[in-house]
Design a protein around this motif. Sequence first.
Motif, PDB file in Angstrom:
ATOM      1  N   UNK A  82      21.965  35.622 -58.493  1.00 36.39           N
ATOM      2  CA  UNK A  82      22.178  37.075 -58.828  1.00 36.39           C
ATOM      3  C   UNK A  82      22.963  37.876 -57.891  1.00 36.39           C
ATOM      4  N   UNK A  83      22.480  37.815 -56.594  1.00 39.50           N
ATOM      5  CA  UNK A  83      23.125  38.661 -55.471  1.00 39.50           C
ATOM      6  C   UNK A  83      24.755  38.218 -55.486  1.00 39.50           C
ATOM      7  N   UNK A  84      25.081  36.911 -55.638  1.00 40.20           N
ATOM      8  CA  UNK A  84      26.313  36.465 -55.530  1.00 40.20           C
ATOM      9  C   UNK A  84      27.202  37.167 -56.649  1.00 40.20           C
ATOM     10  N   UNK A  85      26.497  36.955 -57.847  1.00 38.82           N
ATOM     11  CA  UNK A  85      27.195  37.563 -59.027  1.00 38.82           C
ATOM     12  C   UNK A  85      27.406  39.192 -58.828  1.00 38.82           C
ATOM     13  N   UNK A  86      26.696  39.694 -58.291  1.00 38.08           N
ATOM     14  CA  UNK A  86      26.817  41.381 -58.164  1.00 38.08           C
ATOM     15  C   UNK A  86      27.788  41.635 -57.243  1.00 38.08           C
ATOM     16  N   UNK A  87      27.782  40.807 -56.027  1.00 35.49           N
ATOM     17  CA  UNK A  87      28.779  40.937 -55.152  1.00 35.49           C
ATOM     18  C   UNK A  87      30.247  40.696 -55.773  1.00 35.49           C
ATOM     19  N   UNK A  88      30.530  39.640 -56.407  1.00 35.55           N
ATOM     20  CA  UNK A  88      31.747  39.225 -56.968  1.00 35.55           C
ATOM     21  C   UNK A  88      32.156  40.216 -58.104  1.00 35.55           C
ATOM     22  N   UNK A  89      31.163  40.813 -58.969  1.00 36.98           N
ATOM     23  CA  UNK A  89      31.392  41.702 -59.894  1.00 36.98           C
ATOM     24  C   UNK A  89      31.854  42.904 -59.270  1.00 36.98           C
ATOM     25  N   UNK A  90      31.131  43.454 -58.346  1.00 40.37           N
ATOM     26  CA  UNK A  90      31.651  44.742 -57.524  1.00 40.37           C
ATOM     27  C   UNK A  90      32.865  44.633 -56.966  1.00 40.37           C
ATOM     28  N   UNK A  91      33.096  43.462 -56.364  1.00 42.55           N
ATOM     29  CA  UNK A  91      34.605  43.418 -55.742  1.00 42.55           C
ATOM     30  C   UNK A  91      35.612  43.264 -56.928  1.00 42.55           C
ATOM     31  N   UNK A  92      35.382  42.848 -57.889  1.00 39.79           N
ATOM     32  CA  UNK A  92      36.202  42.666 -59.027  1.00 39.79           C
ATOM     33  C   UNK A  92      36.645  43.973 -59.827  1.00 39.79           C
ATOM     34  N   UNK A  93      35.736  44.849 -59.881  1.00 41.08           N
ATOM     35  CA  UNK A  93      35.724  46.254 -60.291  1.00 41.08           C
ATOM     36  C   UNK A  93      36.460  47.117 -59.308  1.00 41.08           C
ATOM     37  N   UNK A 136      43.878  48.590 -56.996  1.00 42.24           N
ATOM     38  CA  UNK A 136      45.119  48.043 -57.276  1.00 42.24           C
ATOM     39  C   UNK A 136      46.323  48.975 -57.736  1.00 42.24           C
ATOM     40  N   UNK A 137      46.079  49.555 -59.114  1.00 40.58           N
ATOM     41  CA  UNK A 137      46.837  50.544 -59.470  1.00 40.58           C
ATOM     42  C   UNK A 137      47.011  51.718 -58.653  1.00 40.58           C
ATOM     43  N   UNK A 138      45.901  52.248 -58.250  1.00 41.93           N
ATOM     44  CA  UNK A 138      45.923  53.403 -57.189  1.00 41.93           C
ATOM     45  C   UNK A 138      46.881  53.232 -55.946  1.00 41.93           C
TER      46      UNK A 138
END
Length: 68
Positions: A11-22, A28-30
């Motif tokens: 779960x912590x790895x998923x949370x980190x990966x999800x947060x970095x993706x968001x 990127x557009x900014x």
Amino acid sequence: MKEFFINVTRYPRYLIAFSLGVINSVAEPLARRRSNPVTAVALIGALVSGFLSLSFVLRAMVSSAPQS
């Protein structure tokens, strides 16, 4: 029981990966639009106001209720 702890450690790895993706999909557009000075000033203003709002909300949540 071993499988349970293996799943919990994911779960912590998923949370980190999800947060970095968001963050990446927002930043990127900014980043492409930062060359325009008007947009850069607007982005800086939005960041400052966002941090101020967050700080005021957290301060209000943490402070104790006024005593009468």
